[in-house]
Structures are given as C-alpha cells and as structure tokens.
Design a protein around this motif. Structure first.
Motif, PDB file in Angstrom:
ATOM      1  N   VAL A  89       0.856  -1.196   0.000  1.00 44.58           N
ATOM      2  CA  VAL A  89       0.000   0.000   0.000  1.00 44.58           C
ATOM      3  C   VAL A  89       0.883   1.235   0.000  1.00 44.58           C
ATOM      4  O   VAL A  89       0.683   2.178  -0.770  1.00 44.58           O
ATOM      5  CB  VAL A  89      -0.930   0.030   1.244  1.00 44.58           C
ATOM      6  N   SER A  90       1.903   1.228   0.848  1.00 49.79           N
ATOM      7  CA  SER A  90       2.773   2.386   0.958  1.00 49.79           C
ATOM      8  C   SER A  90       3.551   2.639  -0.332  1.00 49.79           C
ATOM      9  O   SER A  90       3.802   3.776  -0.711  1.00 49.79           O
ATOM     10  CB  SER A  90       3.685   2.177   2.160  1.00 49.79           C
ATOM     11  N   SER A  91       3.909   1.535  -1.039  1.00 46.56           N
ATOM     12  CA  SER A  91       4.673   1.719  -2.279  1.00 46.56           C
ATOM     13  C   SER A  91       3.823   2.383  -3.359  1.00 46.56           C
ATOM     14  O   SER A  91       4.354   2.972  -4.303  1.00 46.56           O
ATOM     15  CB  SER A  91       5.212   0.381  -2.781  1.00 46.56           C
ATOM     16  N   GLY A  92       2.493   2.301  -3.234  1.00 50.11           N
ATOM     17  CA  GLY A  92       1.637   2.944  -4.229  1.00 50.11           C
ATOM     18  C   GLY A  92       1.170   4.325  -3.815  1.00 50.11           C
ATOM     19  O   GLY A  92       0.475   5.013  -4.557  1.00 50.11           O
ATOM     20  N   TRP A  93       1.571   4.728  -2.588  1.00 51.67           N
ATOM     21  CA  TRP A  93       1.099   5.984  -2.003  1.00 51.67           C
ATOM     22  C   TRP A  93       1.317   7.169  -2.948  1.00 51.67           C
ATOM     23  O   TRP A  93       0.399   7.910  -3.288  1.00 51.67           O
ATOM     24  CB  TRP A  93       1.813   6.174  -0.668  1.00 51.67           C
ATOM     25  N   ARG A  94       2.566   7.359  -3.394  1.00 55.21           N
ATOM     26  CA  ARG A  94       2.877   8.548  -4.201  1.00 55.21           C
ATOM     27  C   ARG A  94       2.345   8.463  -5.625  1.00 55.21           C
ATOM     28  O   ARG A  94       2.379   9.446  -6.359  1.00 55.21           O
ATOM     29  CB  ARG A  94       4.404   8.745  -4.247  1.00 55.21           C
ATOM     30  N   LEU A  95       1.911   7.237  -6.007  1.00 52.59           N
ATOM     31  CA  LEU A  95       1.470   7.057  -7.387  1.00 52.59           C
ATOM     32  C   LEU A  95      -0.041   7.000  -7.491  1.00 52.59           C
ATOM     33  O   LEU A  95      -0.592   6.823  -8.569  1.00 52.59           O
ATOM     34  CB  LEU A  95       2.015   5.722  -7.930  1.00 52.59           C
ATOM     35  N   ILE A  96      -0.719   7.159  -6.347  1.00 50.64           N
ATOM     36  CA  ILE A  96      -2.115   6.741  -6.312  1.00 50.64           C
ATOM     37  C   ILE A  96      -3.016   7.487  -7.291  1.00 50.64           C
ATOM     38  O   ILE A  96      -3.954   6.908  -7.829  1.00 50.64           O
ATOM     39  CB  ILE A  96      -2.671   6.814  -4.871  1.00 50.64           C
ATOM     40  N   SER A  97      -2.715   8.745  -7.612  1.00 50.16           N
ATOM     41  CA  SER A  97      -3.628   9.444  -8.520  1.00 50.16           C
ATOM     42  C   SER A  97      -3.438   8.984  -9.968  1.00 50.16           C
ATOM     43  O   SER A  97      -4.326   9.162 -10.785  1.00 50.16           O
ATOM     44  CB  SER A  97      -3.459  10.959  -8.398  1.00 50.16           C
ATOM     45  N   VAL A  98      -2.288   8.352 -10.289  1.00 47.73           N
ATOM     46  CA  VAL A  98      -2.129   7.819 -11.649  1.00 47.73           C
ATOM     47  C   VAL A  98      -2.307   6.297 -11.690  1.00 47.73           C
ATOM     48  O   VAL A  98      -2.668   5.749 -12.727  1.00 47.73           O
ATOM     49  CB  VAL A  98      -0.750   8.169 -12.258  1.00 47.73           C
ATOM     50  N   ALA A  99      -2.034   5.600 -10.597  1.00 48.03           N
ATOM     51  CA  ALA A  99      -2.125   4.144 -10.595  1.00 48.03           C
ATOM     52  C   ALA A  99      -2.743   3.672  -9.291  1.00 48.03           C
ATOM     53  O   ALA A  99      -2.064   3.179  -8.403  1.00 48.03           O
ATOM     54  CB  ALA A  99      -0.740   3.522 -10.800  1.00 48.03           C
ATOM     55  N   TRP A 100      -4.060   3.795  -9.182  1.00 46.71           N
ATOM     56  CA  TRP A 100      -4.765   3.491  -7.936  1.00 46.71           C
ATOM     57  C   TRP A 100      -4.608   2.045  -7.510  1.00 46.71           C
ATOM     58  O   TRP A 100      -4.643   1.717  -6.329  1.00 46.71           O
ATOM     59  CB  TRP A 100      -6.257   3.827  -8.076  1.00 46.71           C
ATOM     60  N   TRP A 101      -4.424   1.144  -8.501  1.00 45.32           N
ATOM     61  CA  TRP A 101      -4.450  -0.288  -8.181  1.00 45.32           C
ATOM     62  C   TRP A 101      -3.273  -0.740  -7.315  1.00 45.32           C
ATOM     63  O   TRP A 101      -3.383  -1.705  -6.585  1.00 45.32           O
ATOM     64  CB  TRP A 101      -4.517  -1.123  -9.471  1.00 45.32           C
ATOM     65  N   VAL A 102      -2.165  -0.004  -7.381  1.00 45.69           N
ATOM     66  CA  VAL A 102      -0.984  -0.439  -6.619  1.00 45.69           C
ATOM     67  C   VAL A 102      -1.270  -0.439  -5.111  1.00 45.69           C
ATOM     68  O   VAL A 102      -0.873  -1.334  -4.382  1.00 45.69           O
ATOM     69  CB  VAL A 102       0.231   0.454  -6.939  1.00 45.69           C
TER      70      VAL A 102
END
Lengths: 290, 340
Positions: free
Chosen positions: A238-251
């Motif tokens: 979940v944390s690894s997708g934190w900074r990307l969430i607005s472009v890649a929500w699935w991470v």
C-alpha cells in the motif's frame, strides 16, 4: 470437542459467521500454499522487473495490474498472504509466550513478586497500543523478525492481565484446595491444574487477535519501520503505491483490500465466538482493545 | 456517588509513576538504536573534530544511565530536551503541533459519537432485521479497515478525482492571507470564530471533514457496536420490560430509562479508544499533510531525532493515561456500584 462441533453447527447457520469462517480458512490455506502456486514467482519475491510493463492497469493478464517496476501485483499480494500469516501467528505466539508465564506467576504465586510483575504489566499498558510498537520497531530496525518482536513486546501485557484474572479466580476453586490437601506440589498444581483451566479464554482471544496483529504490522510497514522492501507485505505494498495513487490506484488498492478482507474474516469469527461463549467469558473478552 | 479524595490522590500518584516508567522505557529503547546522530547534529560536511565535539555536546559517549540523567534534567527543567533536527526545545515543537492533532481528534470523536451511538441504538431496535444485519456488518468492516488505506482512498477519490473537498492541509494559505487570518490558539475552527472570519471558518471545516471522518471510522464502529449490544441488554432487563407491561410508551422508555444506561459506558469506551485514535491520527496526518504531532513524529522517526521521538511518546502516553483516569473517575462518580 463436541462443543466445537456445536459451535461449528451454529456458525454454519448464520451467513455472516459462515463468511468469517470461510475467509479465515481460506487465508490460512492460501498462506500455507502461496509460495507453491505463484505464476510469476520472480515478480512475487521482487527479484525480477520489466520496465516496459510498469504501472499497467488491471487486465486479464495482470488481474491486479503491475507496480512501478512492472511486477505482477496479483502474485505479490498472493505471496503477501504468507507474510501476513507468519506475522499474525508469530506475534500472537510470542506474546502468549511472554504473557502467560508473567500472568501465571503473578496470579498464582502472588506476593511481592506477583505485584511487581503486574505493575510492570500496567506500565506497558500505559502506552497506547500501537505507539510502543512504533517506538520499538524504529529502534530494532526493519525486518520480519524485528517487526514480530516489536509488536509482541507491546502486545503481551493484554494476555498477561487476562491470564492473571483467570488464574486468580481458578486458584480459589475447591479442587485446587483439595489438591493442596492431598499434598500435590505447588508447581504441579500450577502447571497441571490451574494453567490448563485458565487457558481457554486467552487462547481464544489470541487466535482472534491474529487479525489485529496483521492490521498493526501493516501500519508499521506503511510507516517504513516494518518489513523492508522488496518483501510483498501488504502494508508495504500500500505504501509503495502511495505517491502514485492518482495515476495508478491499483498499486495501493488491492493490497489494502486484502488486509480488509482478512481482518474482517477474523473479526466476524470473533463476533461469532463472543456470542457463543457464556457471559462470564464474554465479559473477560470484551476487555481487550476497548 | 462522590469519589473519595484519597482515591483521586492515589490514582494521580500512580499516574506520575506510570509516566516516569514510560519515560525510562522509551529512553532506553531509543538508545539501543545504532544510528549515529552526531552526523545530524554537526551537519553533512563536519570534520572529525566537529563530530567529536557533537558527541560530547549530546553526551553520546557517556553510559546510558548518565545520558538518562541528563535527559531527566532537561525534562524537569521544562524543555524536554532539544530536538536534534529542528534544534528547538522539544516541548515547544510539541505544543506547536498539538492543537492541530487535538482539533482533528476531537472532531473525529464528535463524529464517532454523533453518528455511532444513534446508529447502534437504531440497530438494536431493529434487532435481527435486515437493517440490523447491514449495520452490524458495516461496523465490523469499519473496525477492520487500515486507517492509512482508507485515508488514501478518500483522499484520491474525493479530494483529487472528484475534487469536492481539499485533499490536504488545514486551511487554504492564500485565503487565510487575504482575509488576514491569524492562528491564536492553534485550533483553527476556534480561531476563525473568534476573529469572525466566515470564509476561513468554512474553509477550515471543508479541510477537516475528510481526515476527521476517516479517523472516526474506527471509534464510530466501536461506539455503534457497543451501544447496540448495551441497548439490547438494557431492553431485556426486567425493570425495562415491566415498564413495557405497564403500558409506558416506547419513546419514554427509550429516552428516559434506557438511553442513560447506554450513553455513559459508550462514552467511557470511546475515551479509552482515544490513545488508539491518536496514533491513527499519525498516519492520517502524514497522508493529509496535517501539521500535527503525527507529522512531527514521522519526520523525527526518519531522522533518528531521539529527544523528539521520546517527547512525542511521552506526551501521547500522558494524554492516554489522563483520559483513562478521567474516564475511571467519571465512571466511579456515575456508577454507584464501583468500589474503591
């Protein structure tokens, strides 16, 4: 044993409880076999990467999409089940290993040593639950065993208090007096008679706490002081997708969903057990985590 | 029943011991870290000489118990040591950050009790029906969700994609600047009311509602579940059932007799979940860029700023113990069955 069958029968009739039982069983089975059913083991363990496929959205080929290194998230979440199982069971087992002796000695032997042990327990309980674990985890450094240790050291006082209350009531029962009268040694009474008769609520509670342990471990990983990358631990994913969430929500989305479903399973089952147990036990159990 | 003074004094003394215990435990565990904070203190291009002086200034070469002595000295002088990162007295830093966190947590608890308790009571009144089942599953779900995950989901979906509410921070800086808003107490809701600044007041509310709701999910579920089971218990008690037999209207039974037996324990249990929520606030603050204790703690953790970490832990533990004490006293005061 017959009680267990009775419980299972009651659980089977209520769809909510049944859902809990199914989720927990599935979690345990997947946790055990996860490393052997991976379709992309390299992705799951974080050993391979494919930059061309980075951040591809969920598709038939990649059910949960891929992360920023192009690794298949479905495989990573699947393997994460194993880590959550190890952490959950590890935390609870280690906490019991510390909490039971402390509570047993404090409750049965009593005296100055017993009081001192319970004071130490109270002192640990003075920390908000997750806070002590955060301080300890930050101290020990990242790592699977460090995370388990940090959580257990903040967790055992609950069990020690629970077993203390149990032992204090059991040791005054007539059969303990009878055992003393016929000359059975104190140690034997303590381990063979008092302990087994005090264990049930503690073990039950501990089993159901596996869900909470997973939840707290994921919080530590999210804060960057739990399990280190590239371990596919759910909180870390979940944390690894934190900074990307607005472009890649699935991470971030799917690993979080895995946490929710697993913890939900344990909580549903916990609800079932609390309803099934007798009121005396229910009162004891409700003390945890008010 | 009035609470005996000796009991209060005894509990306060116990609190002092607990705080000292917490202090010692935290201090010892933070000193096990093999990090080398003198680099942080002396700067990135420090010479051997400067590093040596830094070690001396921070007393790093002394044994742990001597270091503890120096720390206790600082603690009781009232500055709680100097942060190695911001180089300000830790207590200053903490008091600056505290109002932001408290405001967030208080709003979260208001939401938790205002939504959770009625929801639980409604659920109890519809016992076994479909509405009850749905509420039960939802509240169990609410207790199972990691706060950092749901915070991220809300922030992305509502704050970024839909753009309905601001995705972070406490107030729009530009709006605060042009309307001349000045923080006085640090509680922005209060500050904007004092200054009669309506646009900022609305803006502050719009900023706080999402993080506060996210933070309230756990206590909300808890209060709903507790009020449900208490309500069911109360409604089945003989004195309430006999009221029913006498033909007392259900509304009167509910509001005059049953409710008071539900609200007090629920509020008490909410009080006890305060510590848990406070730590949950740490993660919510990191995600919503909320300049409170959690944000401060996160930054301190990253830079091995021991005095700051100890300060945060002690402050939170102090709050937690105080709240527990207050809850116990209120309980003892309201419930004549409590013995001392």
């Amino acid at each position: 044993m017959s009680e267990l069958i009775l419980y299972l029968n009651i659980i089977r009739r209520n769809p909510i409880y049944l859902a809990g039982l199914v989720i927990v069983s599935l979690f345990v089975v997947v946790g055990l076999i996860a490393p052997y059913i991976l379709t992309r083991p390299g992705d799951a363990w974080g050993l391979t990467y494919d930059i061309n496929k980075r951040l591809s959205p969920p598709s038939l080929e990649h059910l949960f999409g891929t992360d920023e290194y192009g690794r298949d998230l479905f495989n990573r979440v699947l393997l994460g089940t194993r880590f959550s199982l190890v952490i959950g069971v590890g935390v609870v087992a280690l906490s019991l290993a510390i909490g039971i002796p402390v509570g047993l000695i404090a409750g049965y032997v009593g005296g100055k040593a017993g009081t001192a042990l319970m004071r130490v327990t109270d002192m640990f309980l003075a920390f908000p639950p997750l806070l002590l674990a955060i301080a300890l985890a930050a101290t020990f450094g990242r790592g699977l065993s460090n995370t388990i240790l940090a959580l257990s050291l903040s967790w055992w006082p609950w069990y020690s208090r629970l077993i203390y209350l149990q032992v204090s009531s059991v040791r005054n029962l007539p059969y303990v007096d009878a055992a003393k009268v016929i000359g059975i040694s104190e140690a034997r009474i303590m381990f063979r008679h008092v302990l087994p008769n005090s264990l049930t609520p503690v073990i039950t509670q501990a089993t159901l706490d596996i869900g909470s342990a997973i939840l707290e471990a994921s919080a530590l990983s999210f804060l960057g002081i739990g399990v280190p990358p590239p371990t596919p631990e759910w909180g870390l994913l979940v944390s690894s997708g934190w900074r990307l969430i607005s472009v890649a929500w699935w991470v971030s989305f799917f690993p979080g969903l895995a946490i929710v479903i697993t913890v939900l399973g344990f909580n549903l089952l916990g609800d079932a057990v609390k309803e099934l147990m007798d009121p005396r036990l229910r009162n004891l159990l409700s003390m945890r985590r008010v | 029943m009035p609470v005996p003074r000796e009991y209060v004094v005894k509990r306060l003394l116990l609190l002092v011991f607990v705080v000292i215990g917490v202090l010692v435990i935290t201090f010892v565990i933070t000193r096990i870290i093999p990090a080398r904070p003198e680099f942080l203190w002396a700067g990135p291009h420090a010479t051997e000489e400067q590093l040596k002086r830094a070690r001396q200034e921070l007393h790093l070469d002394e044994p742990v118990h001597v270091q503890l002595y120096y720390y206790l000295l600082d603690f009781f002088r009232g500055n709680w040591g100097v942060s190695w990162r911001t180089r300000l007295p830790v207590l200053n830093d903490l008091l600056t950050a505290l109002p932001a966190t408290l405001e967030l947590v208080i709003v979260a608890f208001l939401l938790a009790s205002l939504i959770g308790i009625p929801l639980g009571i409604y659920s109890a009144l519809r016992y076994g029906r479909i509405a009850d089942q749905i509420i039960r599953v939802l509240t169990i779900l609410g207790a199972s969700v990691p706060v950092f995950w749901i915070a991220l989901i809300f922030q992305t979906a509502i704050g970024i994609w839909a753009g309905v509410l601001p995705a972070g921070k406490r107030v729009d800086d530009y709006l605060a600047y042009i309307t001349g808003f000045k923080p006085i107490t640090g509680f922005y809701i209060l500050d904007s009311i004092i200054q009669g600044n309506l646009p900022v007041f609305i803006d502050v509310l719009r900023h706080i509602i999402m993080p506060a709701f996210v933070l309230s999910i756990y206590p909300l579920s808890l209060s709903s579940r507790m009020s449900r089971s208490l309500m069911i218990e109360v409604l089945n008690e003989n004195h309430v059932r006999s009221l029913e037999v006498w033909g007392v209207p259900q509304k009167t039974i509910l509001f005059k007799y049953a409710l008071r037996n539900v609200i007090v324990p629920v509020i008490a249990s909410l009080g006890l979940s305060f510590g848990y929520t406070l730590v949950g606030a740490f993660m919510v603050e990191l995600i919503f860029v909320w300049p409170g204790l959690g944000y401060y703690a996160g930054m301190s953790l990253l830079s091995y700023d021991y005095p700051a970490i100890i300060g945060v832990v002690i402050l939170v533990a102090l709050f937690y113990s105080l709240i527990n004490l207050v809850v116990d006293l209120i309980h003892a005061w309201l419930d004549p069955r409590v013995r001392f």
